[in-house]
Design an enzyme around this catalytic site. Structure first.
Site, PDB file in Angstrom:
ATOM      1  N   HIS A   1       0.832  -1.209   0.000  1.00 27.24           N
ATOM      2  CA  HIS A   1       0.000   0.000   0.000  1.00 27.24           C
ATOM      3  C   HIS A   1       0.864   1.255   0.000  1.00 27.24           C
ATOM      4  O   HIS A   1       0.565   2.235  -0.686  1.00 27.24           O
ATOM      5  CB  HIS A   1      -0.915  -0.001   1.231  1.00 27.24           C
ATOM      6  CG  HIS A   1      -1.978   1.050   1.202  1.00 27.24           C
ATOM      7  ND1 HIS A   1      -1.837   2.250   1.885  1.00 27.24           N
ATOM      8  CD2 HIS A   1      -3.182   1.100   0.583  1.00 27.24           C
ATOM      9  CE1 HIS A   1      -2.925   2.979   1.685  1.00 27.24           C
ATOM     10  NE2 HIS A   1      -3.748   2.312   0.888  1.00 27.24           N
ATOM     11  N   CYS A   2       1.965   1.215   0.728  1.00 28.89           N
ATOM     12  CA  CYS A   2       2.842   2.386   0.830  1.00 28.89           C
ATOM     13  C   CYS A   2       3.500   2.752  -0.492  1.00 28.89           C
ATOM     14  O   CYS A   2       3.865   3.922  -0.702  1.00 28.89           O
ATOM     15  CB  CYS A   2       3.942   2.119   1.852  1.00 28.89           C
ATOM     16  SG  CYS A   2       3.381   1.854   3.532  1.00 28.89           S
ATOM     17  N   ILE A   3       3.677   1.780  -1.387  1.00 30.69           N
ATOM     18  CA  ILE A   3       4.408   2.050  -2.638  1.00 30.69           C
ATOM     19  C   ILE A   3       3.470   2.219  -3.831  1.00 30.69           C
ATOM     20  O   ILE A   3       3.926   2.271  -4.979  1.00 30.69           O
ATOM     21  CB  ILE A   3       5.456   0.958  -2.919  1.00 30.69           C
ATOM     22  CG1 ILE A   3       4.814  -0.394  -3.222  1.00 30.69           C
ATOM     23  CG2 ILE A   3       6.411   0.836  -1.744  1.00 30.69           C
ATOM     24  CD1 ILE A   3       5.811  -1.487  -3.639  1.00 30.69           C
TER      25      ILE A   3
END
Length: 341
Positions: A333-335
């Site tokens: 999700h962060c990337i």
């Protein structure tokens, strides 16, 4: 001079769609910082490529790449993946990229938050601070500039006016010093066209993002969330997750609904290899018709995959090993950053 209210989602009748709604594409940003990632950089790039290829099987994907590193990215990415050359400092586009909005007429816009690398934890970050507006310009979308420091990983929205955030991140002195909770909440509502902000205490043990919501919670649909847990009653992080869940269950959403919760384990049986290791399965990407989620090759992963299947029975689940990414403090999700249809 234009009234300041004219550049808010509230005034322009823009809406922040939920991540489970249809996407036009997903965005990623290519890792290139030898000084940050050292000998792990090649395996990190390989993991980014595998995530990109998994997502591209469901929907279009555009990869932001620093102009000096387009050849490397092109050699590792499938030809169908679009490369967009824009100067960047780092590769966490959920946080440095725009938060997309949609108008009632179908128009695309986005919020450009102030970005200071999670409270000045890394430098430089000037190019990442400028990324949101450059990316929105690339898409021909209007940019709404916010005065608060905020990252996309701080935000969980249901598409119906509810936002879930954490106090440890948005109210941290390294983001918005001297700014009251009421001021931050008002700005979130104005920028995202929201009716209600649900505050959770957050995670003081998170040394990288200071407790982003996307490490513990996400919306499945309005009124329904997935929430991480640790089955070990002695685990300190497990107690933090339980405290946050208890805080959520004391509140209601913008429509007055109590929250239904689908539990999902964190990667409790995975050995952390850094102080900021992301032991999160919920840090996945929702894509059109699918879920692309982290795997660590441990039994907890099968439990997590079964929970995701229960939450999203109509989506195909694909697991990607991101063990080269998680020591840097984030996962899938962060990337990634979804652009709504």
């Amino acid at each position: 001079m234009m009234n300041i209210r004219a550049r808010t989602a509230e005034a322009l009748k823009l809406r922040r769609p939920a991540e489970f709604e249809p996407h036009a594409k997903t965005w990623m940003a290519w890792p290139h910082r030898q000084d940050l990632y050292g000998a792990r950089l090649p395996t990190m790039q390989q993991a980014y490529a595998e995530v990109a290829h998994a997502i591209a099987a469901f929907e279009p994907l555009s990869m932001v790449v620093h102009p000096d590193h387009t050849e490397t990215a092109r050699a590792m990415l499938a030809t169908g993946i679009d490369i967009v050359a824009i100067p960047i400092d780092d590769c966490w586009i959920r946080d440095s990229g725009p938060t997309f909005l949609k108008g009632s007429d179908g128009s695309l816009a986005g919020v450009s938050w102030r970005f200071n690398a999670w409270g000045g934890k890394h430098a430089p970050y000037d190019a990442d601070n400028a990324l949101a507006e450059k990316l929105l310009a690339h898409e021909g979308a209007a940019a709404l500039r916010s005065f608060i420091h905020c990252e996309g990983g701080s935000l969980a929205t249901d598409g119906e006016g509810t936002l879930i955030v954490t106090e440890t991140s948005l109210l941290h002195a390294n983001r918005n010093p001297g700014m009251s909770k009421a001021w931050v909440e008002q700005e979130l509502k104005r920028m995202l066209g929201l009716e209600k902000v649900v505050w959770l205490p957050g995670d003081p043990l998170d040394l990288e993002t200071d407790g982003h919501i996307d490490g513990m919670c996400c919306f499945v649909k309005p009124g329904v969330v997935m929430f991480e847990y640790n089955p070990d009653p002695a685990d300190l992080h497990g107690r933090i997750l339980a405290d946050n869940l208890a805080a959520l269950l004391r509140q209601t959403d913008a429509r007055g609904r109590s929250f239904e919760v689908i539990p999902i384990p964190e990667a409790y049986d995975v050995e952390a290899t850094s102080e900021i290791f992301a032991r999160s399965y919920i840090n996945f990407a929702l894509v059109n018709g699918g879920v692309v989620m982290p795997t660590f090759g441990q039994p907890s992963g099968e439990e997590a995959k079964a929970a995701v299947a229960r939450a999203f029975p109509d989506r195909r689940i694909v697991s990607v090993d991101v063990g080269a990414v998680t020591p840097a403090g984030g996962a899938i999700h962060c990337i990634t950053q979804e652009q709504p249809l």
